[in-house]
Design a protein around this motif. Sequence first.
Motif, PDB file in Angstrom:
ATOM      1  N   VAL A   1       0.893  -1.104   0.144  1.00 18.63           N
ATOM      2  CA  VAL A   1      -0.012   0.018   0.062  1.00 18.63           C
ATOM      3  C   VAL A   1       0.943   1.130  -0.064  1.00 18.63           C
ATOM      4  CG1 VAL A   1      -1.769   1.457   1.114  1.00 18.63           C
ATOM      5  CG2 VAL A   1      -2.010  -1.324   1.262  1.00 18.63           C
ATOM      6  N   ARG A   2       0.765   2.170  -1.051  1.00 23.16           N
ATOM      7  CA  ARG A   2       1.604   3.329  -1.085  1.00 23.16           C
ATOM      8  C   ARG A   2       0.447   4.357  -0.639  1.00 23.16           C
ATOM      9  NH1 ARG A   2       4.789   6.091  -5.365  1.00 23.16           N
ATOM     10  NH2 ARG A   2       4.164   8.316  -5.614  1.00 23.16           N
ATOM     11  N   PHE A   3       0.956   5.209   0.533  1.00 18.99           N
ATOM     12  CA  PHE A   3      -0.079   6.052   1.411  1.00 18.99           C
ATOM     13  C   PHE A   3       0.615   7.236   1.911  1.00 18.99           C
ATOM     14  CE2 PHE A   3      -3.180   6.641   4.645  1.00 18.99           C
ATOM     15  CZ  PHE A   3      -4.425   6.370   3.831  1.00 18.99           C
ATOM     16  N   PRO A   4       1.448   8.055   0.954  1.00 11.10           N
ATOM     17  CA  PRO A   4       2.285   9.419   1.270  1.00 11.10           C
ATOM     18  C   PRO A   4       1.097  10.275   1.401  1.00 11.10           C
ATOM     19  CG  PRO A   4       2.235   9.135  -1.200  1.00 11.10           C
ATOM     20  CD  PRO A   4       1.619   7.754  -0.576  1.00 11.10           C
ATOM     21  N   ASP A   5       1.642  11.412   2.213  1.00 15.86           N
ATOM     22  CA  ASP A   5       1.018  12.921   2.562  1.00 15.86           C
ATOM     23  C   ASP A   5      -0.325  12.683   2.907  1.00 15.86           C
ATOM     24  OD1 ASP A   5       3.478  14.103   1.716  1.00 15.86           O
ATOM     25  OD2 ASP A   5       2.860  13.541  -0.479  1.00 15.86           O
ATOM     26  N   LYS A   6      -0.444  12.009   4.342  1.00 12.20           N
ATOM     27  CA  LYS A   6      -1.833  11.765   4.657  1.00 12.20           C
ATOM     28  C   LYS A   6      -1.839  12.183   6.137  1.00 12.20           C
ATOM     29  CE  LYS A   6      -3.280   9.422   1.112  1.00 12.20           C
ATOM     30  NZ  LYS A   6      -4.433   9.835   0.206  1.00 12.20           N
ATOM     31  N   THR A   7      -2.873  12.362   6.734  1.00 11.68           N
ATOM     32  CA  THR A   7      -2.937  12.905   8.114  1.00 11.68           C
ATOM     33  C   THR A   7      -2.670  11.806   9.154  1.00 11.68           C
ATOM     34  OG1 THR A   7      -5.442  12.330   8.267  1.00 11.68           O
ATOM     35  CG2 THR A   7      -4.922  14.610   7.512  1.00 11.68           C
ATOM     36  N   LYS A   8      -2.405  12.091  10.313  1.00  8.19           N
ATOM     37  CA  LYS A   8      -2.132  11.134  11.041  1.00  8.19           C
ATOM     38  C   LYS A   8      -3.285  10.192  11.257  1.00  8.19           C
ATOM     39  CE  LYS A   8      -0.659  10.562  15.923  1.00  8.19           C
ATOM     40  NZ  LYS A   8      -0.036  11.256  17.302  1.00  8.19           N
ATOM     41  N   ALA A   9      -4.545  10.817  11.332  1.00  7.47           N
ATOM     42  CA  ALA A   9      -5.993   9.966  11.507  1.00  7.47           C
ATOM     43  C   ALA A   9      -5.954   9.045  10.401  1.00  7.47           C
ATOM     44  CB  ALA A   9      -6.967  10.725  11.680  1.00  7.47           C
ATOM     45  N   GLU A  10      -5.474   9.545   9.075  1.00  4.13           N
ATOM     46  CA  GLU A  10      -5.753   8.577   8.011  1.00  4.13           C
ATOM     47  C   GLU A  10      -4.682   7.390   8.283  1.00  4.13           C
ATOM     48  OE1 GLU A  10      -7.312  11.438   4.432  1.00  4.13           O
ATOM     49  OE2 GLU A  10      -5.350  11.751   5.124  1.00  4.13           O
ATOM     50  N   ILE A  11      -3.445   7.764   8.579  1.00  2.00           N
ATOM     51  CA  ILE A  11      -2.525   6.815   8.680  1.00  2.00           C
ATOM     52  C   ILE A  11      -2.810   5.617   9.730  1.00  2.00           C
ATOM     53  CG2 ILE A  11      -0.089   6.362   9.450  1.00  2.00           C
ATOM     54  CD1 ILE A  11       0.650   9.101   8.228  1.00  2.00           C
ATOM     55  N   LEU A  12      -3.320   6.124  10.945  1.00  2.00           N
ATOM     56  CA  LEU A  12      -3.761   5.096  11.784  1.00  2.00           C
ATOM     57  C   LEU A  12      -4.787   4.407  11.448  1.00  2.00           C
ATOM     58  CD1 LEU A  12      -3.863   7.348  14.929  1.00  2.00           C
ATOM     59  CD2 LEU A  12      -2.214   5.718  14.546  1.00  2.00           C
ATOM     60  N   ALA A  13      -5.992   4.849  10.701  1.00  2.00           N
ATOM     61  CA  ALA A  13      -6.812   3.923  10.221  1.00  2.00           C
ATOM     62  C   ALA A  13      -6.382   3.076   8.866  1.00  2.00           C
ATOM     63  CB  ALA A  13      -7.740   4.897   9.484  1.00  2.00           C
ATOM     64  N   LYS A  14      -5.363   3.213   8.269  1.00  2.00           N
ATOM     65  CA  LYS A  14      -4.786   2.544   7.133  1.00  2.00           C
ATOM     66  C   LYS A  14      -3.820   1.428   7.853  1.00  2.00           C
ATOM     67  CE  LYS A  14      -5.080   2.787   3.617  1.00  2.00           C
ATOM     68  NZ  LYS A  14      -6.108   2.044   2.621  1.00  2.00           N
ATOM     69  N   MET A  15      -3.341   1.680   9.078  1.00  2.00           N
ATOM     70  CA  MET A  15      -2.431   0.463   9.842  1.00  2.00           C
ATOM     71  C   MET A  15      -3.473  -0.353  10.363  1.00  2.00           C
ATOM     72  SD  MET A  15       0.256   2.785  11.984  1.00  2.00           S
ATOM     73  CE  MET A  15       1.550   3.727  11.383  1.00  2.00           C
ATOM     74  N   GLN A  16      -4.736   0.160  10.788  1.00  2.00           N
ATOM     75  CA  GLN A  16      -5.645  -0.722  11.241  1.00  2.00           C
ATOM     76  C   GLN A  16      -6.199  -1.628  10.023  1.00  2.00           C
ATOM     77  OE1 GLN A  16      -8.729   1.140  13.407  1.00  2.00           O
ATOM     78  NE2 GLN A  16      -9.596  -0.909  14.112  1.00  2.00           N
ATOM     79  N   GLU A  17      -6.518  -1.042   9.125  1.00  2.00           N
ATOM     80  CA  GLU A  17      -7.045  -1.767   7.900  1.00  2.00           C
ATOM     81  C   GLU A  17      -6.182  -2.810   7.464  1.00  2.00           C
ATOM     82  OE1 GLU A  17      -7.840  -0.828   3.317  1.00  2.00           O
ATOM     83  OE2 GLU A  17      -8.371   0.623   4.748  1.00  2.00           O
ATOM     84  N   LEU A  18      -4.804  -2.571   7.355  1.00  2.00           N
ATOM     85  CA  LEU A  18      -3.974  -3.545   6.664  1.00  2.00           C
ATOM     86  C   LEU A  18      -3.265  -4.506   7.868  1.00  2.00           C
ATOM     87  CD1 LEU A  18      -2.372  -3.939   4.168  1.00  2.00           C
ATOM     88  CD2 LEU A  18      -0.420  -2.271   5.014  1.00  2.00           C
ATOM     89  N   PHE A  19      -3.247  -4.049   9.094  1.00  2.00           N
ATOM     90  CA  PHE A  19      -2.574  -4.905   9.955  1.00  2.00           C
ATOM     91  C   PHE A  19      -3.470  -5.695  10.846  1.00  2.00           C
ATOM     92  CE2 PHE A  19       0.953  -1.707   9.672  1.00  2.00           C
ATOM     93  CZ  PHE A  19       1.559  -2.367   8.504  1.00  2.00           C
ATOM     94  N   GLU A  20      -4.621  -5.088  10.959  1.00  2.00           N
ATOM     95  CA  GLU A  20      -5.483  -6.008  12.293  1.00  2.00           C
ATOM     96  C   GLU A  20      -5.983  -7.384  11.973  1.00  2.00           C
ATOM     97  OE1 GLU A  20      -9.188  -4.169  12.584  1.00  2.00           O
ATOM     98  OE2 GLU A  20      -9.705  -4.376  10.433  1.00  2.00           O
ATOM     99  N   SER A  21      -5.553  -8.105  10.723  1.00  2.00           N
ATOM    100  CA  SER A  21      -5.895  -9.271  10.312  1.00  2.00           C
ATOM    101  C   SER A  21      -4.619  -9.999  10.523  1.00  2.00           C
ATOM    102  CB  SER A  21      -6.473  -9.649   8.839  1.00  2.00           C
ATOM    103  OG  SER A  21      -5.738  -9.018   8.097  1.00  2.00           O
ATOM    104  N   SER A  22      -3.592  -9.597  10.649  1.00  2.00           N
ATOM    105  CA  SER A  22      -2.164 -10.084  10.990  1.00  2.00           C
ATOM    106  C   SER A  22      -2.329 -11.359  11.816  1.00  2.00           C
ATOM    107  CB  SER A  22      -1.038  -9.321  11.531  1.00  2.00           C
ATOM    108  OG  SER A  22      -0.908  -8.339  10.470  1.00  2.00           O
ATOM    109  N   SER A  23      -1.546 -12.511  11.385  1.00  2.68           N
ATOM    110  CA  SER A  23      -1.297 -13.604  12.011  1.00  2.68           C
ATOM    111  C   SER A  23       0.132 -13.595  12.721  1.00  2.68           C
ATOM    112  CB  SER A  23      -1.417 -14.859  11.432  1.00  2.68           C
ATOM    113  OG  SER A  23      -2.601 -14.957  10.868  1.00  2.68           O
ATOM    114  N   GLU A  24       0.520 -14.555  13.585  1.00  2.00           N
ATOM    115  CA  GLU A  24       1.822 -14.372  14.268  1.00  2.00           C
ATOM    116  C   GLU A  24       2.985 -14.943  13.391  1.00  2.00           C
ATOM    117  OE1 GLU A  24       2.563 -13.214  16.888  1.00  2.00           O
ATOM    118  OE2 GLU A  24       0.753 -13.130  18.103  1.00  2.00           O
ATOM    119  N   ASN A  25       2.727 -15.443  12.334  1.00  4.00           N
ATOM    120  CA  ASN A  25       3.382 -16.055  11.115  1.00  4.00           C
ATOM    121  C   ASN A  25       3.415 -14.737  10.045  1.00  4.00           C
ATOM    122  OD1 ASN A  25       0.664 -17.359  10.857  1.00  4.00           O
ATOM    123  ND2 ASN A  25       1.325 -17.834   8.808  1.00  4.00           N
TER     124      ASN A  25
END
Length: 386
Positions: free
Chosen positions: A178-202
Amino acid sequence: MKKILLSTVALLSLVASLPGNNPVSAQESSSQTTYSKSSGSWIKSGSRWWYKHSDGSYTTNGWEKIGSTWYYFDSEGWMKTGWIKEYGNWYYLDDSGAMKTGLQIIEGKQYYLSASGAMQTGWHNIGDDTYFFANSGEKQNINRRALVLGETSTRAVPIADVNAMEKVFSNQNFSNVVRFPDKTKAEILAKMQELFESSSENDVNYLYFTCHGGKDGRIYIGSDNTAFSGWELASILKQYKGKFVVMLDCCHAGTIISKDSSSKSNEESITEKFDMDEFVLGFTNTNGNEKAGEMIDSKFLVLCSSRSSEYSSGGSLSLATKYWSLGSGWNPIQQSQGSLIADQNYNNRITLNELYTYSREQVLKQNDEQHIEVYPENSQFVLFKK
């Protein structure tokens, strides 16, 4: 239970009275098979084995090393095979009873058994690769994804940084980039959650930043004039499962892995190439006191463009990012795919230590006041493959 050498007559009278699962009866059975060793003999009865020492004794309830191989014997002296658990560890004994070590395929699944034979779980660097083993011991496929962030509102942070690292990640077999430059902090936090919340330990999650960094260790990434403290960023990432590879290209980047919280000192001795202090005055400070080394944690693998006391070189392409990209197989100058220049042992893989060693050496050739930093040191964790 005793194994007793008897005369033929006494043997015949005793066999009928012994339990069928007892190694005594195995020893005295007419179908026994023996293989002599210097210190004893293997004796087989039916499908089971036991080992008689030269003095007539035998091992029970434990391990014995015979020749160069470890075996395990049960409470009656029978050699064990298959999986056994002892003192909280699992061990695997093959059909010959031999304890196995290293990478093993067992019933179609791959396991890693240490030099002591104990089954391993979690992350391990073995040979030329990095593996993850579940709590069951079974090897798991590793899923990799990347988030490319940049705050490029000033000439000191070029969009070329974002372009280069996006290419590096896209040329790998990642599930998502995911390319995500020049975003607000709130947008970055939301994108982190979207991308990483389904992560597994592996899973391995890559997070690349190109931005400004403050002398206080803050990371000025939000286009709405907000910042992340190192503590805040580490805390956010720790809520998600999996490993995180953090690549931070900004001034004073090494603060997040510095063990010395007082090492904000040498700024005055460095010629500032960009009026960063004036720039960061407009950013909102985050709550919480800063401290060094927020990402000194087994969850993180970290590359920083500079020490905590140093500035990072910018220009049309930031110096650290340039060599992270070149070392990983993408030439950002020629805009073309190349070889894995940082691959020191020519195995078509780039470890954290290899990329660190290559980029540190190249950056110092052009700026002897900028030192690439890494955590952990000497890591053989595989970042990229050809």
